[in-house]
Design an enzyme around this catalytic site. Structure first.
Site, PDB file in Angstrom:
ATOM      1  N   MET A  95      38.527 -42.382  -6.238  1.00 20.03           N
ATOM      2  CA  MET A  95      37.538 -41.712  -7.096  1.00 20.03           C
ATOM      3  C   MET A  95      38.042 -41.672  -8.543  1.00 20.03           C
ATOM      4  O   MET A  95      38.314 -40.620  -9.107  1.00 20.03           O
ATOM      5  CB  MET A  95      37.256 -40.303  -6.539  1.00 20.03           C
ATOM      6  CG  MET A  95      36.095 -39.552  -7.177  1.00 20.03           C
ATOM      7  SD  MET A  95      34.589 -40.498  -7.493  1.00 20.03           S
ATOM      8  CE  MET A  95      34.007 -40.839  -5.834  1.00 20.03           C
ATOM      9  N   GLY A  96      38.168 -42.861  -9.132  1.00 18.04           N
ATOM     10  CA  GLY A  96      38.482 -42.937 -10.561  1.00 18.04           C
ATOM     11  C   GLY A  96      37.180 -43.078 -11.325  1.00 18.04           C
ATOM     12  O   GLY A  96      36.110 -42.688 -10.840  1.00 18.04           O
ATOM     13  N   ARG A  97      37.283 -43.672 -12.511  1.00 20.62           N
ATOM     14  CA  ARG A  97      36.083 -43.826 -13.349  1.00 20.62           C
ATOM     15  C   ARG A  97      34.993 -44.628 -12.630  1.00 20.62           C
ATOM     16  O   ARG A  97      33.823 -44.245 -12.637  1.00 20.62           O
ATOM     17  CB  ARG A  97      36.418 -44.578 -14.629  1.00 20.62           C
ATOM     18  CG  ARG A  97      37.356 -43.878 -15.585  1.00 20.62           C
ATOM     19  CD  ARG A  97      37.604 -44.846 -16.746  1.00 20.62           C
ATOM     20  NE  ARG A  97      38.447 -44.300 -17.776  1.00 20.62           N
ATOM     21  CZ  ARG A  97      39.773 -44.389 -17.772  1.00 20.62           C
ATOM     22  NH1 ARG A  97      40.405 -44.987 -16.768  1.00 20.62           N
ATOM     23  NH2 ARG A  97      40.495 -43.893 -18.769  1.00 20.62           N
ATOM     24  N   ILE A  98      35.386 -45.758 -12.024  1.00 18.08           N
ATOM     25  CA  ILE A  98      34.373 -46.637 -11.413  1.00 18.08           C
ATOM     26  C   ILE A  98      33.775 -45.954 -10.181  1.00 18.08           C
ATOM     27  O   ILE A  98      32.562 -46.020  -9.946  1.00 18.08           O
ATOM     28  CB  ILE A  98      34.963 -48.028 -11.080  1.00 18.08           C
ATOM     29  CG1 ILE A  98      35.554 -48.660 -12.344  1.00 18.08           C
ATOM     30  CG2 ILE A  98      33.907 -48.951 -10.478  1.00 18.08           C
ATOM     31  CD1 ILE A  98      36.354 -49.937 -12.110  1.00 18.08           C
TER      32      ILE A  98
ATOM     33  N   THR B 109      35.712 -54.358  -4.325  1.00 23.22           N
ATOM     34  CA  THR B 109      35.686 -54.894  -5.694  1.00 23.22           C
ATOM     35  C   THR B 109      36.967 -54.483  -6.435  1.00 23.22           C
ATOM     36  O   THR B 109      37.001 -54.490  -7.657  1.00 23.22           O
ATOM     37  CB  THR B 109      34.439 -54.419  -6.477  1.00 23.22           C
ATOM     38  OG1 THR B 109      34.338 -53.000  -6.353  1.00 23.22           O
ATOM     39  CG2 THR B 109      33.163 -55.059  -5.983  1.00 23.22           C
TER      40      THR B 109
ATOM     41  N   ARG C  25      41.056 -54.956  -5.243  1.00 21.93           N
ATOM     42  CA  ARG C  25      41.994 -56.066  -5.118  1.00 21.93           C
ATOM     43  C   ARG C  25      42.036 -56.487  -3.653  1.00 21.93           C
ATOM     44  O   ARG C  25      42.008 -55.645  -2.747  1.00 21.93           O
ATOM     45  CB  ARG C  25      43.405 -55.660  -5.565  1.00 21.93           C
ATOM     46  CG  ARG C  25      43.586 -55.495  -7.073  1.00 21.93           C
ATOM     47  CD  ARG C  25      43.473 -56.813  -7.839  1.00 21.93           C
ATOM     48  NE  ARG C  25      43.741 -56.652  -9.258  1.00 21.93           N
ATOM     49  CZ  ARG C  25      42.810 -56.398 -10.176  1.00 21.93           C
ATOM     50  NH1 ARG C  25      41.538 -56.284  -9.827  1.00 21.93           N
ATOM     51  NH2 ARG C  25      43.150 -56.280 -11.451  1.00 21.93           N
TER      52      ARG C  25
ATOM     53  N   GLU D 201      43.709 -65.719  -4.954  1.00 20.85           N
ATOM     54  CA  GLU D 201      42.542 -66.126  -5.759  1.00 20.85           C
ATOM     55  C   GLU D 201      42.911 -67.337  -6.602  1.00 20.85           C
ATOM     56  O   GLU D 201      44.002 -67.346  -7.184  1.00 20.85           O
ATOM     57  CB  GLU D 201      42.095 -64.969  -6.652  1.00 20.85           C
ATOM     58  CG  GLU D 201      41.537 -63.827  -5.821  1.00 20.85           C
ATOM     59  CD  GLU D 201      41.022 -62.652  -6.653  1.00 20.85           C
ATOM     60  OE1 GLU D 201      41.038 -62.724  -7.894  1.00 20.85           O
ATOM     61  OE2 GLU D 201      40.601 -61.655  -6.043  1.00 20.85           O
TER      62      GLU D 201
ATOM     63  N   HIS E 211      35.453 -62.705  -8.007  1.00 17.91           N
ATOM     64  CA  HIS E 211      36.070 -61.691  -8.887  1.00 17.91           C
ATOM     65  C   HIS E 211      35.279 -61.539 -10.201  1.00 17.91           C
ATOM     66  O   HIS E 211      35.814 -61.760 -11.289  1.00 17.91           O
ATOM     67  CB  HIS E 211      37.541 -62.037  -9.166  1.00 17.91           C
ATOM     68  CG  HIS E 211      38.365 -60.847  -9.518  1.00 17.91           C
ATOM     69  ND1 HIS E 211      39.697 -60.714  -9.182  1.00 17.91           N
ATOM     70  CD2 HIS E 211      38.049 -59.700 -10.191  1.00 17.91           C
ATOM     71  CE1 HIS E 211      40.168 -59.566  -9.638  1.00 17.91           C
ATOM     72  NE2 HIS E 211      39.176 -58.921 -10.258  1.00 17.91           N
TER      73      HIS E 211
HETATM   74  C1  DGY Z   1      40.306 -55.548 -13.737  1.00 22.57           C
HETATM   75  O1  DGY Z   1      40.074 -55.315 -14.927  1.00 22.57           O
HETATM   76  O2  DGY Z   1      41.321 -55.159 -13.175  1.00 22.57           O
HETATM   77  C2  DGY Z   1      39.263 -56.320 -12.987  1.00 22.57           C
HETATM   78  O3  DGY Z   1      39.680 -56.719 -11.745  1.00 22.57           O
HETATM   79  C3  DGY Z   1      38.760 -57.494 -13.788  1.00 22.57           C
HETATM   80  O4  DGY Z   1      37.921 -56.939 -14.727  1.00 22.57           O
END
Ligand code: DGY
Length: 320
Positions: free
Chosen positions: A155-158, A236, A238, A267, A286
């Site tokens: 639960m960070g910014r994203i 989304t 790693r 990757e 990615h």
């Molecule tokens: C990050 O910034 O760490 C993303 O994986 C790529 O934007």
């Protein structure tokens, strides 16, 4: 003397000019091929600053060669590609680009969630491959998103921005994080859960936690077995956070419904990777932060961090 900077990929012209105005630059002038290790090893020797991407491994061996290096500016929020301990020991500043990619990455995470739940890519292939003969009651049916339970790991910014989007779909939101986020809990009406309980209760599970030794393989066979058979797993963050071998088996055996993957352990992911053989995997390369506006802002911020550190001023976002 102007500081010498090495840039590991071709950048937007305006960003390049801002660095060039203050520094001597050398750059790997390709947009789609990463700088070969031997080139980087040679270039790092005389560089005062390094502007790099998540595709470069800035490990101890490389930093040992960097006699003059003062700053590593990573154009990413994640910095698992950099040996932070080694940089700290050598007194090298490391910077990253949080904040500017939050909303764009939350958008993509939600889009991937919808695509994996409603079989968007599979349906598009079905049409293009000439399989669409008629409309049929249970043809290409997926999982409902509105009103479902979303479990956010990290639960960070994203994570918080994703929760805001999910509220618009009347989703019930659970989260797991190293520490409780009580203010966000109240603001967004979300509930903290222990990891196992979140996995058991959620219809959608989105991974948005940083990749660290503690989160490596956080989701493996045991965790996948706790999820609902109808669960949709989205990553989304790693690739290494999910054990891909275990995920493949869970998806193949129908232990979970589907997965949406923007990231992979290696990757670019190999085209013969078992996960890519499954119709219930939506795989993308990615692109979480890949909008023109956001990638431009990330490059600008990374340049700003770099220049501030070279002037011995405090960069906007310092990792160490
Ligand atoms: C990050 O910034 O760490 C993303 O994986 C790529 O934007």
């Amino acid at each position: 003397m102007r500081p010498r900077v090495y840039i590991t990929r071709r950048l937007p012209d305006a960003v390049l000019s801002s660095i060039e105005a203050e520094c001597e630059i050398r750059m790997w002038n390709e947009s789609d091929i990463p700088v070969p290790r031997e080139v980087l090893e040679k270039e790092i020797v005389n560089a005062d600053g390094l502007f790099c991407l998540l595709t470069e491994s800035i490990d101890r061996a490389l930093l040992e060669k960097a006699e003059k290096l003062k700053v590593v500016s990573n154009m990413a929020v994640g910095y698992n590609n950099i040996d932070i301990e080694a940089a700290k020991e050598k007194g090298i500043t490391v910077t990253n680009t949080p904040g500017v990619l939050t909303e764009t990455t939350a958008d993509l995470t939600f889009a991937l969630m919808m695509a994996a739940a409603r079989r968007i890519v599979e349906s598009s292939d079905y049409l293009r491959n000439g399989k669409w003969q008629t409309w049929s009651p249970m043809q290409l049916t997926g999982q409902d998103i509105y009103g479902a339970t979303l479990g956010i790991i990290g639960m960070g910014r994203i994570g918080a921005s994703l929760a805001k989007r999910a509220k618009g779909f009347d989703m019930k939101i659970l989260y797991h994080n190293r520490s409780r986020k009580e203010t966000i809990e109240q603001e967004l009406d979300i509930r903290f859960e222990e990891l196992d309980s979140l996995l058991e209760k959620s219809d959608f599970i989105c991974i948005l936690t940083p990749y660290t030794p503690e989160t490596k393989n956080l989701i493996g066979e045991r965790e996948l077995s706790l999820m609902k058979k109808t669960a949709v797993l989205i990553n989304t963050a790693r690739g290494g956070i999910v054990n891909e071998h275990d995920l493949y088996h869970a998806l193949k055996e129908g232990e979970i419904w589907s997965a949406g993957l923007d990231v992979f352990e290696e990757e670019p992911v190999a085209l013969d990777h078992p996960l890519l053989t499954l119709p219930n995997v939506t795989a993308i390369p990615h692109i979480g932060s890949a909008s023109i506006q956001t990638r431009t802002r990330m490059a600008e911020l990374a340049a700003e961090n770099l220049l501030l550190a070279l002037k011995q001023r405090t960069p906007k976002h310092v990792v160490v």
